[in-house]
Enzyme design. Structure first.
Site, PDB file in Angstrom:
ATOM      1  CB  SER A   1      29.376 -10.983  -6.127  1.00 28.53           C
ATOM      2  OG  SER A   1      28.728 -10.505  -4.968  1.00 28.53           O
TER       3      SER A   1
ATOM      4  CE1 TYR B   1      34.176 -11.253  -3.290  1.00 32.18           C
ATOM      5  CE2 TYR B   1      32.211  -9.900  -3.069  1.00 32.18           C
ATOM      6  CZ  TYR B   1      32.805 -11.129  -3.306  1.00 32.18           C
ATOM      7  OH  TYR B   1      32.011 -12.227  -3.570  1.00 32.18           O
TER       8      TYR B   1
END
Length: 307
Positions: free
Chosen positions: A199, A212
């Site tokens: 990401s 995350y």
């Protein structure tokens, strides 16, 4: 090996009717929220775009077999359908989103390919082992592994992050990559490819998605290290680091107000769609990426990051 069935005239006609131009991608979304992780794509408004109807398949994955975690929706669905269009049979892993998984299977089968659906928790190493074995048995082999599934939980105050949340996020987002890869490696030969989903948060961080973002940073290290480890075997390992992409994780993670403006702060002024990310996975999984290993691609709407 399963045989390819050509798309039906009805499917082609419907696809043409629903085709959208790139400049028609939404720049804002209706405020919405889902009270579960992972989210359900069937409940999203508008639905994410999983298929680029302007594509011209050229058999880049003809005869290949691919396993995709989180393949029921979002980026995983778009990757599964694009892989199928390029000639691959696929197995998709998902937690319990049966309706979404059935829709992905329908789209894959419309391309004339096989779609094996396997439900379970990829945080469990035994499920990962059994899923790989089942996929190899049903598809007849395995050449491409896509570690894609993830979850995220927004927390405004770091002190309030629960131990259980951190452990769960790490099990799903990075430990599953270890378990899936370990189970798949005995079946991967020279020329095979592993593609991991990281990401943009791995590079710029996130003040409300700390656990995350930490897992996504770990995926970058995992990708680079595994690429070095497997180079002598001729197995390539790369990753894709999407920016804001309209997937079920978004309404499942953020407030309705944040969802409404999701992605509007990118240089392109909008969130991306799954079908705009899938070609990165195709490039890295196919022979087009034959000299790429240990690398990360960045479909993020124009944000310049160190990668």
């Amino acid at each position: 090996m399963p045989t390819r069935k050509p798309p039906t005239k009805k499917t082609k006609k419907k696809a043409s009717k629903n085709a959208k131009r790139k400049d028609e991608k939404p720049r804002e979304f209706p405020a919405q929220h889902q009270r579960r992780q992972p989210g359900i794509e069937a409940r999203m408004k508008p639905r994410p775009d999983a298929v680029d109807e302007s594509r011209r398949p050229s058999g880049k994955l003809a005869g290949k077999r691919a396993l995709i975690t989180g393949g029921d929706s979002g980026i995983g669905r778009a990757v599964a359908v694009l892989f199928a269009a390029e000639g691959a049979d696929v197995a998709i892993l998902y937690l319990n989103e049966e309706q979404d998984a059935a829709e992905t299977a329908r789209l894959v089968e419309a391309e004339g390919r096989t779609c094996l659906r396997l439900a379970g928790d990829i945080g469990d190493p035994e499920f990962c082992r059994a899923a790989v074995e089942h996929a190899v048995e049903e598809l007849g082999g395995l050449e491409v592994l896509v570690n894609n599934a993830a979850e995220q939980h927004e927390t405004e105050d770091f002190a309030e992050i629960e131990v259980e949340q951190v452990e769960r996020t790490f099990r799903t987002n990075i430990l599953s990559f270890f378990w899936m890869t370990r189970a798949a490696l005995p079946h991967l030969a020279e020329g095979s490819a592993i593609v991991n989903t990281t990401s943009v948060t791995a590079y710029r961080g996130s003040d409300t998605l700390i656990d995350y973002a930490s897992t996504k940073g770990a995926i970058v290290g995992f990708t680079r290290s595994l690429a070095l480890h497997l180079a002598e075997r001729g197995i390539r390992v790369n990753a894709v680091a999407p920016g804001p992409i309209w997937t079920p994780l978004i309404p499942a993670s953020f407030s309705p107000e944040k969802v409404a403006s999701f992605g509007s702060d990118t240089p392109l002024g909008r969130a991306g769609q799954p079908e705009e990310v899938a070609p990165c996975f195709l490039f890295l999984a196919s022979d087009d990426g034959s000299y790429m290993t240990g690398q990360v691609l960045h479909p993020n709407g124009g944000e310049i990051i160190n990668g």
